[in-house]
Design a protein around this motif. Structure first.
Motif, PDB file in Angstrom:
ATOM      1  N   LYS A 308      -3.742  -0.941   6.718  1.00  0.00           N
ATOM      2  CA  LYS A 308      -3.067  -0.748   5.436  1.00  0.00           C
ATOM      3  C   LYS A 308      -1.597  -1.135   5.516  1.00  0.00           C
ATOM      4  O   LYS A 308      -1.035  -1.647   4.540  1.00  0.00           O
ATOM      5  CB  LYS A 308      -3.242   0.692   4.955  1.00  0.00           C
ATOM      6  N   TYR A 312       0.047  -3.913   3.175  1.00  0.00           N
ATOM      7  CA  TYR A 312       1.276  -3.681   2.405  1.00  0.00           C
ATOM      8  C   TYR A 312       2.267  -4.808   2.638  1.00  0.00           C
ATOM      9  O   TYR A 312       2.935  -5.274   1.723  1.00  0.00           O
ATOM     10  CB  TYR A 312       1.888  -2.342   2.806  1.00  0.00           C
ATOM     11  N   THR A 315      -0.091  -8.400   1.496  1.00  0.00           N
ATOM     12  CA  THR A 315      -1.033  -8.273   0.373  1.00  0.00           C
ATOM     13  C   THR A 315      -2.427  -8.046   0.953  1.00  0.00           C
ATOM     14  O   THR A 315      -2.769  -8.589   2.013  1.00  0.00           O
ATOM     15  CB  THR A 315      -1.106  -9.484  -0.592  1.00  0.00           C
ATOM     16  N   PRO A 316      -3.256  -7.245   0.271  1.00  0.00           N
ATOM     17  CA  PRO A 316      -4.593  -6.955   0.792  1.00  0.00           C
ATOM     18  C   PRO A 316      -5.458  -8.188   1.081  1.00  0.00           C
ATOM     19  O   PRO A 316      -6.095  -8.242   2.132  1.00  0.00           O
ATOM     20  CB  PRO A 316      -5.199  -6.054  -0.299  1.00  0.00           C
ATOM     21  N   LEU A 333      -9.801  -1.806   3.171  1.00  0.00           N
ATOM     22  CA  LEU A 333      -8.929  -2.539   2.249  1.00  0.00           C
ATOM     23  C   LEU A 333      -9.665  -3.040   1.017  1.00  0.00           C
ATOM     24  O   LEU A 333      -9.022  -3.602   0.113  1.00  0.00           O
ATOM     25  CB  LEU A 333      -8.283  -3.726   2.978  1.00  0.00           C
ATOM     26  N   GLY A 335     -10.719  -3.178  -2.362  1.00  0.00           N
ATOM     27  CA  GLY A 335     -10.264  -2.511  -3.581  1.00  0.00           C
ATOM     28  C   GLY A 335      -8.991  -1.712  -3.432  1.00  0.00           C
ATOM     29  O   GLY A 335      -8.524  -1.090  -4.398  1.00  0.00           O
ATOM     30  N   TRP A 336      -8.409  -1.726  -2.227  1.00  0.00           N
ATOM     31  CA  TRP A 336      -7.187  -0.949  -1.995  1.00  0.00           C
ATOM     32  C   TRP A 336      -5.989  -1.644  -2.626  1.00  0.00           C
ATOM     33  O   TRP A 336      -5.832  -2.861  -2.538  1.00  0.00           O
ATOM     34  CB  TRP A 336      -6.943  -0.790  -0.498  1.00  0.00           C
ATOM     35  N   GLN A 337      -5.148  -0.853  -3.295  1.00  0.00           N
ATOM     36  CA  GLN A 337      -3.927  -1.380  -3.893  1.00  0.00           C
ATOM     37  C   GLN A 337      -2.728  -0.752  -3.206  1.00  0.00           C
ATOM     38  O   GLN A 337      -2.669   0.467  -3.028  1.00  0.00           O
ATOM     39  CB  GLN A 337      -3.874  -1.087  -5.396  1.00  0.00           C
ATOM     40  N   ALA A 338      -1.795  -1.593  -2.834  1.00  0.00           N
ATOM     41  CA  ALA A 338      -0.609  -1.100  -2.134  1.00  0.00           C
ATOM     42  C   ALA A 338       0.201  -0.181  -3.047  1.00  0.00           C
ATOM     43  O   ALA A 338       0.461  -0.509  -4.197  1.00  0.00           O
ATOM     44  CB  ALA A 338       0.248  -2.278  -1.676  1.00  0.00           C
ATOM     45  N   PRO A 339       0.615   0.990  -2.547  1.00  0.00           N
ATOM     46  CA  PRO A 339       1.441   1.893  -3.359  1.00  0.00           C
ATOM     47  C   PRO A 339       2.858   1.345  -3.523  1.00  0.00           C
ATOM     48  O   PRO A 339       3.281   0.449  -2.791  1.00  0.00           O
ATOM     49  CB  PRO A 339       1.438   3.193  -2.543  1.00  0.00           C
TER      50      PRO A 339
END
Length: 397
Positions: A308, A312, A315-316, A333, A335-339
């Protein structure tokens, strides 16, 4: 067993019925990929139409029926009919007058079999009547399709001499539809591999990426390297890189990631940004494709330590490329979106730090700590800032 073409979704499209009414059922036939894939029960997006009518007649007839047309390739006899359920390319029957391996000089024809004779493979030369859906098969394409055989129409070397890209098209179609190998086609592609040097880089890149996008092209690429064509278009791909591709394909399948041609191209190259730049330039890839290829080539062992954090930073999608190429599980990762980093420079200035380099330094320092701790809440970031300033924490937006 081949399917009943009448059960194919595309044959029920209202736009095709309107086009048939406008041009006349005896003047047109559905041809090529839609017929082939319909017989196999494969979903069809685009439908192509062959016609005895001249392009000007097609335009006039469509105009009378209220169908808009675009002269997308009128010099080669192609007019695109714009229908509600999708555009259809309508091409006048043709025969080759002269070829040079890259382009053909054509003349219009009136005979369906003459048009079929200039096509590449038997499975692509199937014509369907627009009303009865009866198949006209001049070269045994339905039998080849049923048996999973990809065979050139006529003499394989002659077909390749007409258009050298047919070497790469053969490998792509054989990967997609073939359950066995045609020795004449295999030998012809090997013997004439050197002719690929005369093709435009864009055409080579498009075919290579289309091949890499198929579910499992590994065995084909191994064969292409052994027989010569791969060495002409991608000399960087050695046996070790083909092994990386094999592992990547397995990882994509196991982890639920769709096949990606650019990621797979990266597998065929050494992990060298310089080589990636060279290949991207040679194949004239887009800027986005080049950037992905270079980012994948910059992969290193420590990428797997914190997926992760990598996502970040990069980009994923780029992080997924690197992890899959390294054989690391990338499912975290999907569907993971960086906070969003919750600290802004204004909050630091509000604590008495003068705007300028020191604010930037603190932002970078705390962001690194935030990433290393797994993206904790704003309260924790506030504590980090207080720790760095040696003061008590306070709330910030």
């Amino acid at each position: 067993m081949l399917r009943d073409l009448a059960k194919a979704e595309w044959t029920q499209r209202a736009g095709l019925a309107a086009l048939t009414a406008a041009l006349g059922a005896e003047n047109i036939r559905w041809v090529g990929g839609a017929v082939r894939d319909g017989l196999l029960g494969v979903a069809v997006a685009d439908v192509d139409c062959a016609t005895k009518l001249m392009p000007t007649e097609v335009i006039a007839a469509c105009g009378r029926a209220g169908i808009r047309t675009v002269p997308t390739g009128i010099e080669h006899g192609t007019v695109t009919a714009i229908l509600k359920d999708g555009p259809v390319e309508v091409t006048t029957l043709r025969r080759d007058v002269a070829t040079d391996g890259r382009r053909a000089t054509i003349a219009f024809a009136q005979d369906w079999s003459e048009d079929a004779a200039r096509r590449d493979f038997t499975i692509n030369a199937l014509y369907a009547h627009p009303e009865t859906l009866e198949i006209a098969d001049y070269f045994g394409g339905t039998a080849d399709l049923a048996e999973g055989r990809v065979r050139f129409i006529g003499d394989a070397r002659q077909r390749i001499a007409e258009d050298h890209l047919r070497i790469l098209r053969y490998y792509r179609f054989q990967t997609r539809f073939g359950s066995g190998l045609d020795s004449e086609a295999e030998d012809a592609c090997a013997d004439m591999a050197h002719t690929l040097k005369g093709l435009s880089r864009e055409r080579i890149a498009a075919e290579l990426l289309n091949l890499l996008a198929l579910p499992d092209p590994h065995a084909t690429l191994v064969r292409m390297r052994a027989r010569g064509p791969l060495g002409v278009i991608l000399p960087e791909a050695c046996p070790a890189h083909l092994a990386v591709l094999e592992r990547l394909i397995a990882a994509e399948s196991t982890q639920g990631f769709a096949p990606d041609p650019v990621r797979r191209l990266a597998a065929l190259l050494p992990p060298s940004p310089e080589v990636a730049e060279t290949v991207a330039a040679r194949l004239r890839l887009s800027k986005a494709q080049r950037a992905r290829l270079v980012a994948a080539a910059e992969r290193r062992a420590e990428d797997a330590a914190d997926p992760k954090a990598l996502a970040y930073r990069l980009t994923p999608p780029l992080a997924i490329d690197r992890l899959l190429l390294a054989g690391v599980d990338a499912r975290a990762l999907a569907g993971w979106q960086a906070p969003v980093f919750p600290l802004k420079g204004g909050a630091i200035v509000a604590r008495g730090v003068t705007a300028g380099p020191e604010v930037a330094r603190l932002l970078q320092l705390i962001e690194r700590r935030w990433v290393a701790e797994g993206f904790p809440s704003a309260d924790r970031v506030n504590q980090m800032l207080a720790e760095e300033l040696g003061t008590s924490a306070f709330k910030f937006d």
